[in-house]
Design an enzyme around this catalytic site. Structure first.
Site, PDB file in Angstrom:
ATOM      1  N   ALA A 149       0.837  -1.203   0.000  1.00  0.00           N
ATOM      2  CA  ALA A 149       0.000   0.000   0.000  1.00  0.00           C
ATOM      3  C   ALA A 149       0.870   1.251   0.000  1.00  0.00           C
ATOM      4  CB  ALA A 149      -0.920   0.000   1.222  1.00  0.00           C
ATOM      5  N   TRP A 195       2.321   1.635  -3.451  1.00  0.00           N
ATOM      6  CA  TRP A 195       1.287   2.111  -4.384  1.00  0.00           C
ATOM      7  C   TRP A 195       1.138   3.629  -4.303  1.00  0.00           C
ATOM      8  CZ3 TRP A 195      -3.412   4.596  -3.307  1.00  0.00           C
ATOM      9  CH2 TRP A 195      -4.257   4.747  -4.408  1.00  0.00           C
ATOM     10  N   HIS A 196       1.281   4.188  -3.109  1.00  0.00           N
ATOM     11  CA  HIS A 196       1.085   5.624  -2.952  1.00  0.00           C
ATOM     12  C   HIS A 196       2.175   6.444  -3.620  1.00  0.00           C
ATOM     13  CE1 HIS A 196      -2.017   4.797   0.152  1.00  0.00           C
ATOM     14  NE2 HIS A 196      -2.436   6.006  -0.145  1.00  0.00           N
ATOM     15  N   GLY A 197       3.380   5.920  -3.731  1.00  0.00           N
ATOM     16  CA  GLY A 197       4.426   6.721  -4.344  1.00  0.00           C
ATOM     17  C   GLY A 197       5.717   5.952  -4.508  1.00  0.00           C
ATOM     18  N   PHE A 240      -1.016  10.705  -6.239  1.00  0.00           N
ATOM     19  CA  PHE A 240      -0.807   9.288  -5.980  1.00  0.00           C
ATOM     20  C   PHE A 240      -1.517   8.419  -7.004  1.00  0.00           C
ATOM     21  CE2 PHE A 240      -1.109  11.343  -1.655  1.00  0.00           C
ATOM     22  CZ  PHE A 240       0.247  11.590  -1.589  1.00  0.00           C
TER      23      PHE A 240
END
Length: 507
Positions: A326, A329-331, A507
């Protein structure tokens, strides 16, 4: 095109809504739905028309892959269906990784040899992360036999509907397409849907323009300074708390506006944000923050990894890996990886503590005597400390911020500027009054801890099969006045300040 811009509010939205209502009554739902798809693609193209081709190509390939999976299932060729699914997931992850992580990987690889990558950072196509997750979910649902109707128009609407296109919520095809496939949808003829939708829009606009953007003035300059030096102790605490609240109001605003805009067109989107800073634990926080992402990670990552089916050790391992992914995935950055790992570790500690309480009745009884307010503040501070990794430009900036938090508050609350600080940074720091910072932080904390959220205030039920809840006449008048005032104040604010992007657009 931003939701919080005059062009969207007074040109795109009224024209799109008027044509939608006209076509729905005169030409039928399918023609009206086609118009909504065209308008949504135009909304996306306004950002950068070059990436419209990327979006349409990806949509076309995924629609074709979904058809291949369903065709294989109809022929009872389960192995072939599974192969098509793996190809589909691989394709989507390759596209996402190519745009989002190529430069990060190259920078770290070339950095081993003290060299710079031979290319510039790749500009990330808007919404690629959210759209990728939705397309993967659709392919998985095709494989599971949960897609009953594989229709091009339905699919285009599902992946491009503009209220949720850029930053979620991450919707599943079944509930959204079900609303678009019947003229009996009660919201299409319910005037309350338009009024409630506008109320959500007004509240979201107020949160974004007045609360989130005002708090940004006390967070952004200090985080920019942290790229070069260690800020002062009080400035660091103000920046951490201001950003924690800024992100809350910014994401809450987008979630409200997405629900409101969808309602104005007669569609219900799932609740994505439910007072997460009122959470009494990290587990509770992730049940309230970005709820559709949490559901996606649970259904399409945590459970396929094994979930809690193979013992406590693998359960904790799967949970930690899910949160690590997770974060990734955000950055693309070590700070995002560490943020995911940190939240994963806090969740493991939280689950272990619950397990310990179950086996220690005396300890559990003593724990239950603690006021919820203490647990809420503790959870809030843990989340706020982790947000520093989320906001910092790199790990060096994050370490500067954490070091500053350990410093005592000095007589001069302003951080010391390095001699080579740019003029814009100095101006931003000097214009951020410390006393006003604490005032805005106080207003933000009172709002998130003491007031009902928009879903509660407007009695919104995300169940797509029911009409909107009715409220009393006096409450309707009070809400009408309140939401109208919020909308007017937001417009006044927008007239003197330029529109800013929502934070989750990054994002």
């Amino acid at each position: 095109m931003l939701f919080n811009s005059f062009g969207f509010l007074f040109a795109f939205l009224p024209v799109t809504l008027a044509v939608w209502l006209f076509l729905q009554k005169r030409a039928g739902l399918r023609i009206a739905l086609s118009w909504l798809v065209i308008a949504s693609l135009f909304f996306y193209a306004v950002w950068d028309v070059r990436y419209l081709a990327v979006l349409l190509t990806s949509i076309s390939i995924n629609f074709w892959l979904g058809g291949r999976i369903l065709h294989a299932r109809q022929q009872a060729a389960e192995a072939r269906a599974g192969l098509w699914l793996k190809l589909g997931i691989g394709f989507n992850l390759l596209v996402l990784g190519g745009f989002k992580y190529t430069y990060f990987l190259a920078a770290n690889l070339f950095g081993l040899f003290q060299a710079a990558p031979p290319f510039d950072p790749i500009v990330l196509p808007l919404a690629i992360s959210f759209v990728t997750f939705q397309k993967i979910a659709y392919l998985v649902d095709c494989r599971r036999g949960q897609v009953q109707r594989h229709d091009a128009l339905d699919y285009l609407f599902f992946v491009s509907f503009f209220p949720q296109l850029i930053a979620g919520p991450i919707v599943h095809h079944k509930p959204l397409i079900a609303q678009a496939n019947t003229d009996s949808n009660p919201l299409f003829s319910q005037k309350e849907a338009l009024v409630t939708g506008f109320s959500f829009l007004a509240l979201g606009l107020f949160k974004k323009t007045i609360l989130a953007d005002s708090l940004a003035r006390y967070a952004s300059p200090v985080f920019e300074l942290a790229k070069q030096a260690t800020p002062g102790g009080e400035a660091a605490w103000q920046a951490m708390l201001a950003y924690t609240l800024q992100l809350y109001f910014d994401f809450s605003a987008y979630s409200d506006m997405a629900i409101g805009l969808a309602l104005m067109f007669g569609f219900k989107l799932p609740v994505n944000f439910f007072s997460p800073y009122k959470a009494t634990s990290i587990i509770d926080f992730w049940r309230r923050w970005h709820m559709t992402l949490s559901s996606f990670l649970r259904d399409y990552l945590y459970i396929p990894l094994g979930g809690n089916r193979h013992g406590e050790f693998k359960r904790y391992r799967n949970l930690w890996l899910t949160m690590l992914l997770a974060g990734i995935w955000h950055g693309a950055g070590w700070n995002f990886m560490l943020w995911g790992a940190l939240h994963g570790s806090m969740l493991l500690i939280n689950h272990f503590w619950h397990h310990l309480l179950k086996s220690r009745p005396t300890l559990a009884k003593a724990w239950q005597t603690l006021p919820d307010a203490i647990m809420t503040v503790l959870t809030f501070l843990l989340v706020a400390f982790a947000w520093i990794l989320f906001r910092a430009n790199d790990m060096n900036s994050a370490w500067h911020m954490y070091a500053a938090l350990l410093q005592p508050f000095s007589g001069n609350p302003m951080p010391a500027l390095p001699w080579h600080a740019p003029a814009q940074l100095a101006e931003g720091l000097l214009s951020a009054s410390p006393d006003l910072a604490w005032a805005w932080i106080g207003i933000g904390l009172l709002t998130v801890w003491c007031l009902p959220n928009s879903v509660q205030l407007l009695s919104y039920d995300a169940n797509a099969n029911v009409r909107l809840k009715t409220i009393g006449a006096r409450m309707q008048i009070a809400l009408g006045i309140g939401c109208g005032t919020c909308f007017w104040l937001a417009l006044k604010w927008m007239a003197v300040r330029p529109a800013t992007e929502f934070l989750y657009f990054n994002f």
